[in-house]
Design an enzyme around this catalytic site. Structure first.
Site: not given
Length: 184
Positions: A111, A154-155, A158
């Site tokens: 990341c 993954h995004e 966030h």
């Protein structure tokens, strides 16, 4: 232009906050932010530009990573010939369905907001159906699998205040079950 100096690192509370949904029409500043997120990814994947500006290569960059707690992220997943497989600025992305089968990258995840190596498998859904909006407010639905699906998860993490290492099994970081496919 976004550079590594603009990307906040783990420990910053924005990375652990749930980002706010955006309403349409987007402001000029919000649209520019989306373009800047994508520009960073394009620059970071260009060896000459990345070297010049000392950029770490990325396939996704979420607004919270540049200290903007809004539900926007850019994703640029290239194929083995550096051609885009999935290249979009996602506004208010939502996973509407996901596979039972899990997948993980065989080398683990990294990341741009985490400067240390965190070894271990990060289990994610192998296939997802993603609903998202573009900068003009048009709705899109995409079915993604394997690497593009992992990147989008993954995004979206966030946007929900979750970092990839939150998914790693601390006792057995490289263990998987029979339901998990390793992607190389």
């Amino acid at each position: 232009m976004i550079t590594m100096k603009n990307i906040i690192r783990e420990g910053n509370p924005t990375l652990r906050a749930r980002a706010k949904a955006l309403t349409f029409p987007l402001t000029a500043e919000q649209k520019q932010l989306g373009q800047s997120l994508m520009e960073f990814l394009e620059n970071s994947q260009n060896p000459e530009v990345a070297k010049k500006y000392q950029l770490r290569a990325g396939v996704g960059l979420a607004a919270p990573q540049v200290d903007q707690s809004i539900r926007m992220t850019a994703v640029l997943v290239p194929d083995e010939n550096d051609q885009p497989v999935f290249k979009h600025i996602l506004v208010n992305p939502t996973i509407v369905s996901e596979s039972v089968r899990m997948a993980a990258l065989d080398e683990g995840e990294g990341c741009l907001s985490v400067d240390r190596d965190v070894p271990g498998y990060v289990p994610r859904h192998q296939r997802i159906t993603l609903r998202w909006y573009d900068l003009e407010g048009n709705k899109h639905i995409d079915k993604l699998r394997d690497y593009p699906a992992i990147v989008c998860q993954h995004e979206i993490d966030h946007l929900n205040g979750i970092l990839f290492f939150d998914h790693i099994n601390e006792q057995k970081p490289f263990s998987t079950d029979d339901n998990t496919v390793l992607i190389g």
